[in-house]
Design an enzyme around this catalytic site. Structure first.
Site, PDB file in Angstrom:
ATOM      1  N   CYS A  59     -35.447 -45.226 -17.051  1.00 49.46           N
ATOM      2  CA  CYS A  59     -36.087 -44.521 -17.904  1.00 49.46           C
ATOM      3  C   CYS A  59     -36.099 -43.051 -17.506  1.00 49.46           C
ATOM      4  O   CYS A  59     -36.327 -42.599 -16.372  1.00 49.46           O
ATOM      5  CB  CYS A  59     -37.423 -45.134 -17.664  1.00 49.46           C
ATOM      6  SG  CYS A  59     -37.584 -46.891 -18.509  1.00 49.46           S
ATOM      7  N   CYS A  92     -40.123 -11.922  10.566  1.00 53.02           N
ATOM      8  CA  CYS A  92     -38.707 -11.879  10.090  1.00 53.02           C
ATOM      9  C   CYS A  92     -38.415 -13.347   9.667  1.00 53.02           C
ATOM     10  O   CYS A  92     -38.778 -14.407  10.324  1.00 53.02           O
ATOM     11  CB  CYS A  92     -37.878 -11.561  11.123  1.00 53.02           C
ATOM     12  SG  CYS A  92     -36.021 -11.156  10.758  1.00 53.02           S
ATOM     13  N   CYS A 131     -32.041 -15.156  23.101  1.00 58.51           N
ATOM     14  CA  CYS A 131     -31.199 -16.163  23.581  1.00 58.51           C
ATOM     15  C   CYS A 131     -30.716 -17.032  22.463  1.00 58.51           C
ATOM     16  O   CYS A 131     -31.701 -17.732  21.788  1.00 58.51           O
ATOM     17  CB  CYS A 131     -31.904 -16.713  24.863  1.00 58.51           C
ATOM     18  SG  CYS A 131     -30.848 -17.965  25.492  1.00 58.51           S
ATOM     19  N   CYS A 153     -32.567 -20.684  24.345  1.00 55.33           N
ATOM     20  CA  CYS A 153     -34.073 -21.042  24.176  1.00 55.33           C
ATOM     21  C   CYS A 153     -34.765 -20.160  23.221  1.00 55.33           C
ATOM     22  O   CYS A 153     -36.046 -20.347  23.257  1.00 55.33           O
ATOM     23  CB  CYS A 153     -34.596 -20.851  25.724  1.00 55.33           C
ATOM     24  SG  CYS A 153     -34.313 -18.981  26.183  1.00 55.33           S
ATOM     25  N   CYS A 207     -31.892 -18.381  31.088  1.00 57.13           N
ATOM     26  CA  CYS A 207     -32.022 -19.374  30.300  1.00 57.13           C
ATOM     27  C   CYS A 207     -32.479 -20.707  30.982  1.00 57.13           C
ATOM     28  O   CYS A 207     -32.060 -21.063  31.715  1.00 57.13           O
ATOM     29  CB  CYS A 207     -30.801 -19.773  29.207  1.00 57.13           C
ATOM     30  SG  CYS A 207     -31.500 -20.832  27.978  1.00 57.13           S
ATOM     31  N   CYS A 218     -35.427 -34.807  16.141  1.00 60.58           N
ATOM     32  CA  CYS A 218     -35.283 -35.997  15.874  1.00 60.58           C
ATOM     33  C   CYS A 218     -33.822 -36.393  16.469  1.00 60.58           C
ATOM     34  O   CYS A 218     -32.911 -35.589  16.308  1.00 60.58           O
ATOM     35  CB  CYS A 218     -35.265 -36.251  14.318  1.00 60.58           C
ATOM     36  SG  CYS A 218     -34.465 -37.831  13.774  1.00 60.58           S
ATOM     37  N   CYS A 239     -31.039 -36.593  13.015  1.00 57.06           N
ATOM     38  CA  CYS A 239     -30.957 -35.689  12.254  1.00 57.06           C
ATOM     39  C   CYS A 239     -31.017 -34.365  12.833  1.00 57.06           C
ATOM     40  O   CYS A 239     -30.664 -33.265  12.579  1.00 57.06           O
ATOM     41  CB  CYS A 239     -31.426 -35.734  11.132  1.00 57.06           C
ATOM     42  SG  CYS A 239     -33.309 -35.562  11.058  1.00 57.06           S
ATOM     43  N   CYS A 265     -49.991 -42.221  17.436  1.00 56.27           N
ATOM     44  CA  CYS A 265     -49.155 -42.859  18.397  1.00 56.27           C
ATOM     45  C   CYS A 265     -47.780 -42.338  18.574  1.00 56.27           C
ATOM     46  O   CYS A 265     -47.485 -41.412  18.000  1.00 56.27           O
ATOM     47  CB  CYS A 265     -49.069 -44.452  17.832  1.00 56.27           C
ATOM     48  SG  CYS A 265     -48.078 -44.596  16.279  1.00 56.27           S
ATOM     49  N   CYS A 309     -41.933 -46.374  29.193  1.00 58.12           N
ATOM     50  CA  CYS A 309     -43.080 -45.982  28.168  1.00 58.12           C
ATOM     51  C   CYS A 309     -43.983 -47.403  28.023  1.00 58.12           C
ATOM     52  O   CYS A 309     -44.770 -47.498  26.861  1.00 58.12           O
ATOM     53  CB  CYS A 309     -42.268 -45.898  26.819  1.00 58.12           C
ATOM     54  SG  CYS A 309     -40.990 -44.629  26.648  1.00 58.12           S
TER      55      CYS A 309
END
Length: 291
Positions: free
Chosen positions: A34, A107, A134, A137, A147, A169, A172, A182, A216
Protein backbone atom coordinates in the site's frame (compact mmCIF):
# COMPACT_ATOMS: atom_id res chain seq x y z
CA UNK A 1 -16.01 -12.88 -11.13
CA UNK A 2 -15.87 -9.39 -9.65
CA UNK A 3 -13.26 -7.25 -11.51
CA UNK A 4 -12.45 -5.37 -8.31
CA UNK A 5 -11.33 -8.64 -6.67
CA UNK A 6 -8.81 -9.39 -9.41
CA UNK A 7 -7.30 -5.90 -9.10
CA UNK A 8 -6.86 -6.16 -5.30
CA UNK A 9 -3.30 -6.53 -4.00
CA UNK A 10 -2.47 -8.04 -0.62
CA UNK A 11 -0.21 -5.76 1.41
CA UNK A 12 2.13 -7.52 3.86
CA UNK A 13 2.40 -4.40 6.02
CA UNK A 14 -1.27 -3.83 6.87
CA UNK A 15 -2.29 -7.44 6.02
CA UNK A 16 -5.25 -6.32 3.93
CA UNK A 17 -6.27 -6.24 0.28
CA UNK A 18 -6.29 -2.85 -1.36
CA UNK A 19 -7.01 -1.65 -4.93
CA UNK A 20 -4.06 -1.73 -7.30
CA UNK A 21 -4.13 2.06 -7.97
CA UNK A 22 -3.51 2.63 -4.25
CA UNK A 23 -0.34 0.51 -4.22
CA UNK A 24 3.29 1.11 -5.17
CA UNK A 25 5.91 -1.29 -6.50
CA UNK A 26 9.52 -1.03 -5.29
CA UNK A 27 12.00 -0.93 -8.16
CA UNK A 28 14.81 -2.78 -6.39
CA UNK A 29 12.87 -5.97 -5.65
CA UNK A 30 9.44 -5.63 -7.30
CA UNK A 31 7.47 -6.06 -4.05
CA UNK A 32 4.10 -4.28 -3.91
CA UNK A 33 2.65 -2.56 -0.83
CA UNK A 34 0.00 0.00 0.00
CA UNK A 35 1.28 3.46 -0.81
CA UNK A 36 0.10 4.72 2.58
CA UNK A 37 1.93 1.89 4.34
CA UNK A 38 5.13 2.68 2.45
CA UNK A 39 4.86 6.34 3.44
CA UNK A 40 4.64 5.43 7.11
CA UNK A 41 7.44 2.86 6.80
CA UNK A 42 9.86 5.22 5.04
CA UNK A 43 9.22 8.10 7.44
CA UNK A 44 9.77 5.87 10.49
CA UNK A 45 12.95 4.47 8.90
CA UNK A 46 14.27 8.00 8.39
CA UNK A 47 13.61 8.91 12.03
CA UNK A 48 15.12 5.74 13.53
CA UNK A 49 17.63 4.60 10.92
CA UNK A 50 20.38 7.20 11.50
CA UNK A 51 21.04 7.39 7.76
CA UNK A 52 21.17 3.63 7.17
CA UNK A 53 19.92 2.35 3.79
CA UNK A 54 16.15 1.87 3.65
CA UNK A 55 15.36 -1.56 2.24
CA UNK A 56 12.21 -3.53 1.42
CA UNK A 57 10.02 -3.93 4.54
CA UNK A 58 9.26 -7.57 3.69
CA UNK A 59 11.64 -9.73 5.77
CA UNK A 60 11.11 -12.63 3.36
CA UNK A 61 12.08 -10.59 0.29
CA UNK A 62 14.71 -12.39 -1.79
CA UNK A 63 16.17 -9.18 -3.28
CA UNK A 64 15.97 -6.54 -0.51
CA UNK A 65 17.91 -3.80 -2.23
CA UNK A 66 17.92 -0.21 -0.98
CA UNK A 67 15.16 2.14 -2.07
CA UNK A 68 16.12 4.74 -4.65
CA UNK A 69 16.40 8.38 -3.64
CA UNK A 70 13.50 9.19 -5.96
CA UNK A 71 11.33 6.60 -4.19
CA UNK A 72 12.20 7.98 -0.76
CA UNK A 73 11.35 11.47 -2.00
CA UNK A 74 7.92 10.26 -3.16
CA UNK A 75 7.09 8.64 0.20
CA UNK A 76 8.36 11.35 2.59
CA UNK A 77 7.97 15.13 2.89
CA UNK A 78 10.79 17.38 1.73
CA UNK A 79 12.07 18.19 5.24
CA UNK A 80 12.44 14.49 6.10
CA UNK A 81 14.10 13.78 2.76
CA UNK A 82 16.63 16.50 3.51
CA UNK A 83 17.17 15.02 6.99
CA UNK A 84 17.77 11.57 5.48
CA UNK A 85 20.31 12.92 3.00
CA UNK A 86 22.22 14.66 5.78
CA UNK A 87 22.19 11.57 8.02
CA UNK A 88 23.21 9.38 5.10
CA UNK A 89 26.15 11.65 4.33
CA UNK A 90 27.24 11.74 7.98
CA UNK A 91 27.01 7.96 8.22
CA UNK A 92 29.12 7.62 5.09
CA UNK A 93 31.83 9.77 6.65
CA UNK A 94 31.73 7.73 9.87
CA UNK A 95 32.05 4.41 8.02
CA UNK A 96 34.82 5.58 5.69
CA UNK A 97 38.22 5.13 7.39
CA UNK A 98 39.79 7.56 4.93
CA UNK A 99 37.53 10.45 5.99
CA UNK A 100 36.92 12.33 9.22
CA UNK A 101 35.20 15.44 10.49
CA UNK A 102 37.41 18.36 11.39
CA UNK A 103 37.77 18.35 15.22
CA UNK A 104 37.34 22.14 15.40
CA UNK A 105 33.98 22.90 17.03
CA UNK A 106 33.02 25.68 14.62
CA UNK A 107 34.03 23.73 11.49
CA UNK A 108 31.95 21.08 9.67
CA UNK A 109 34.45 20.21 6.96
CA UNK A 110 35.27 16.64 5.90
CA UNK A 111 38.98 15.88 5.76
CA UNK A 112 40.90 13.12 4.03
CA UNK A 113 42.61 10.95 6.66
CA UNK A 114 45.29 8.42 5.81
CA UNK A 115 48.27 7.19 7.90
CA UNK A 116 51.64 6.72 6.27
CA UNK A 117 52.99 3.45 4.87
CA UNK A 118 54.27 2.31 8.27
CA UNK A 119 50.86 2.86 9.85
CA UNK A 120 52.06 5.78 11.93
CA UNK A 121 50.02 8.87 12.62
CA UNK A 122 50.53 11.86 10.35
CA UNK A 123 49.25 15.46 10.47
CA UNK A 124 46.03 16.23 8.59
CA UNK A 125 45.28 19.81 7.50
CA UNK A 126 41.64 20.88 7.31
CA UNK A 127 40.92 22.41 3.88
CA UNK A 128 38.35 24.82 5.38
CA UNK A 129 39.74 26.23 8.63
CA UNK A 130 43.35 25.02 8.15
CA UNK A 131 43.41 23.31 11.55
CA UNK A 132 46.10 20.63 11.68
CA UNK A 133 45.25 17.52 13.69
CA UNK A 134 46.46 13.95 14.17
CA UNK A 135 44.97 11.42 11.77
CA UNK A 136 44.63 8.86 14.55
CA UNK A 137 43.67 10.54 17.83
CA UNK A 138 42.18 13.73 16.27
CA UNK A 139 44.15 15.87 18.73
CA UNK A 140 45.83 19.11 17.57
CA UNK A 141 49.14 18.36 15.88
CA UNK A 142 52.06 20.04 17.59
CA UNK A 143 55.80 19.67 17.40
CA UNK A 144 56.93 16.22 18.56
CA UNK A 145 53.35 15.05 18.74
CA UNK A 146 53.10 11.67 20.47
CA UNK A 147 49.89 9.92 19.45
CA UNK A 148 48.45 7.91 22.31
CA UNK A 149 46.41 5.62 20.11
CA UNK A 150 46.44 4.17 16.62
CA UNK A 151 42.64 4.11 16.30
CA UNK A 152 40.17 6.96 16.84
CA UNK A 153 38.91 5.19 19.96
CA UNK A 154 40.59 2.61 22.19
CA UNK A 155 38.44 0.06 23.96
CA UNK A 156 39.16 0.09 27.68
CA UNK A 157 39.33 -3.22 29.50
CA UNK A 158 36.48 -3.98 31.89
CA UNK A 159 38.91 -4.08 34.81
CA UNK A 160 40.19 -0.55 34.23
CA UNK A 161 39.16 2.22 36.60
CA UNK A 162 38.17 4.71 33.91
CA UNK A 163 35.76 3.51 31.27
CA UNK A 164 35.39 5.29 27.94
CA UNK A 165 31.98 6.84 27.35
CA UNK A 166 32.25 6.70 23.55
CA UNK A 167 33.15 3.63 21.52
CA UNK A 168 32.71 2.31 18.02
CA UNK A 169 30.30 -0.42 16.98
CA UNK A 170 32.45 -3.52 16.33
CA UNK A 171 30.42 -4.29 13.19
CA UNK A 172 29.88 -1.00 11.34
CA UNK A 173 32.25 1.35 13.19
CA UNK A 174 29.64 3.99 14.05
CA UNK A 175 30.39 6.00 17.20
CA UNK A 176 28.15 5.16 20.17
CA UNK A 177 27.94 7.11 23.42
CA UNK A 178 26.83 5.40 26.63
CA UNK A 179 25.69 7.77 29.36
CA UNK A 180 23.78 5.28 31.46
CA UNK A 181 21.90 1.99 31.24
CA UNK A 182 22.97 -1.62 30.95
CA UNK A 183 26.02 -2.98 29.15
CA UNK A 184 23.99 -4.72 26.45
CA UNK A 185 24.24 -2.29 23.53
CA UNK A 186 22.19 -2.15 20.32
CA UNK A 187 23.65 -0.21 17.41
CA UNK A 188 20.92 1.89 15.77
CA UNK A 189 22.85 1.90 12.51
CA UNK A 190 23.32 -1.84 11.83
CA UNK A 191 21.10 -3.32 14.62
CA UNK A 192 24.07 -5.27 16.01
CA UNK A 193 23.91 -6.25 19.72
CA UNK A 194 27.18 -6.39 21.65
CA UNK A 195 28.72 -6.04 25.10
CA UNK A 196 29.89 -2.55 25.94
CA UNK A 197 32.96 -3.73 27.85
CA UNK A 198 34.52 -6.43 25.63
CA UNK A 199 32.54 -5.78 22.38
CA UNK A 200 31.57 -9.45 22.15
CA UNK A 201 28.66 -10.36 19.88
CA UNK A 202 25.38 -10.78 21.82
CA UNK A 203 22.99 -11.19 18.89
CA UNK A 204 22.15 -14.79 19.84
CA UNK A 205 22.45 -14.47 23.61
CA UNK A 206 18.78 -14.03 24.48
CA UNK A 207 19.35 -15.19 28.07
CA UNK A 208 22.36 -12.85 28.60
CA UNK A 209 24.60 -15.72 29.72
CA UNK A 210 27.62 -13.64 28.74
CA UNK A 211 27.42 -11.81 32.08
CA UNK A 212 27.42 -14.98 34.20
CA UNK A 213 31.16 -15.64 33.90
CA UNK A 214 34.38 -14.23 32.50
CA UNK A 215 35.72 -10.67 32.78
CA UNK A 216 32.23 -9.16 32.29
CA UNK A 217 30.61 -11.17 35.08
CA UNK A 218 27.90 -9.21 36.94
CA UNK A 219 28.61 -6.10 34.83
CA UNK A 220 25.31 -6.05 32.95
CA UNK A 221 24.05 -3.15 35.03
CA UNK A 222 20.88 -4.83 36.27
CA UNK A 223 20.19 -6.62 39.54
CA UNK A 224 20.29 -10.39 39.68
CA UNK A 225 16.55 -10.48 40.23
CA UNK A 226 15.97 -8.37 37.12
CA UNK A 227 18.12 -10.70 35.01
CA UNK A 228 16.30 -13.78 36.32
CA UNK A 229 12.94 -12.13 35.60
CA UNK A 230 14.07 -11.39 32.02
CA UNK A 231 15.12 -15.02 31.53
CA UNK A 232 11.83 -16.24 33.00
CA UNK A 233 9.89 -14.08 30.54
CA UNK A 234 11.93 -15.31 27.57
CA UNK A 235 11.58 -18.92 28.67
CA UNK A 236 7.83 -18.44 29.20
CA UNK A 237 7.41 -17.03 25.70
CA UNK A 238 9.33 -19.95 24.17
CA UNK A 239 7.35 -22.50 26.17
CA UNK A 240 4.07 -20.80 25.25
CA UNK A 241 4.89 -20.81 21.55
CA UNK A 242 5.93 -24.47 21.75
CA UNK A 243 2.68 -25.44 23.48
CA UNK A 244 0.61 -23.57 20.88
CA UNK A 245 2.44 -25.30 18.04
CA UNK A 246 2.08 -28.75 19.65
CA UNK A 247 -1.62 -28.27 20.40
CA UNK A 248 -2.63 -26.74 17.09
CA UNK A 249 -0.59 -29.02 14.80
CA UNK A 250 -2.92 -32.07 15.09
CA UNK A 251 -5.99 -29.84 14.73
CA UNK A 252 -4.57 -28.23 11.61
CA UNK A 253 -3.76 -31.64 10.13
CA UNK A 254 -7.31 -32.86 10.79
CA UNK A 255 -8.90 -29.69 9.46
CA UNK A 256 -6.64 -29.33 6.41
CA UNK A 257 -8.87 -31.41 4.07
CA UNK A 258 -11.89 -29.30 4.97
CA UNK A 259 -9.94 -26.08 4.55
CA UNK A 260 -8.61 -27.17 1.16
CA UNK A 261 -12.09 -28.18 0.07
CA UNK A 262 -13.54 -24.83 1.13
CA UNK A 263 -10.94 -22.79 -0.72
CA UNK A 264 -10.85 -25.02 -3.80
CA UNK A 265 -12.56 -22.91 -6.46
CA UNK A 266 -12.58 -25.62 -9.22
CA UNK A 267 -14.70 -27.87 -6.96
CA UNK A 268 -17.25 -25.10 -6.41
CA UNK A 269 -17.26 -24.36 -10.13
CA UNK A 270 -17.91 -28.03 -11.02
CA UNK A 271 -20.73 -28.29 -8.48
CA UNK A 272 -22.32 -25.15 -9.90
CA UNK A 273 -22.08 -26.47 -13.47
CA UNK A 274 -23.71 -29.77 -12.42
CA UNK A 275 -26.61 -27.92 -10.79
CA UNK A 276 -27.11 -25.79 -13.91
CA UNK A 277 -27.12 -28.89 -16.18
CA UNK A 278 -29.69 -30.66 -13.99
CA UNK A 279 -31.91 -27.57 -13.99
CA UNK A 280 -31.69 -27.18 -17.79
CA UNK A 281 -32.45 -30.89 -18.27
CA UNK A 282 -35.58 -30.65 -16.17
CA UNK A 283 -36.77 -27.54 -18.08
CA UNK A 284 -36.15 -29.10 -21.52
CA UNK A 285 -37.78 -32.48 -20.69
CA UNK A 286 -41.25 -32.72 -22.47
CA UNK A 287 -44.34 -33.37 -20.32
CA UNK A 288 -45.71 -36.92 -20.26
CA UNK A 289 -48.58 -37.54 -22.74
CA UNK A 290 -51.98 -38.50 -21.36
CA UNK A 291 -53.63 -41.62 -22.95
Amino acid sequence: MDPHTTDAVHCKLCLSDCPAPETSRLRSCGCVFCTQCLRQYVQLAIQDGAGAPITCPDLACKHPGPLLDSEIASFAPSDQVELYRRLKFERGVQLDPSKAWCPALDCQAVCSVMPNAEGRAVPVPCPACHTVFCCSCREPWEDRHACSQQQPLVVSLPSSDTEATIKQCPKCGVYIERNQGCAQMLCKSCKHTFCWYCLQNLDGDIFLRHYDKGPCRNKLGHSRASVMWNRTQVAGILVGVTIIVVVTSPLLLLASPCILCCVCKPCHRKKGEKKKKKKMTKEQKPPDSVA
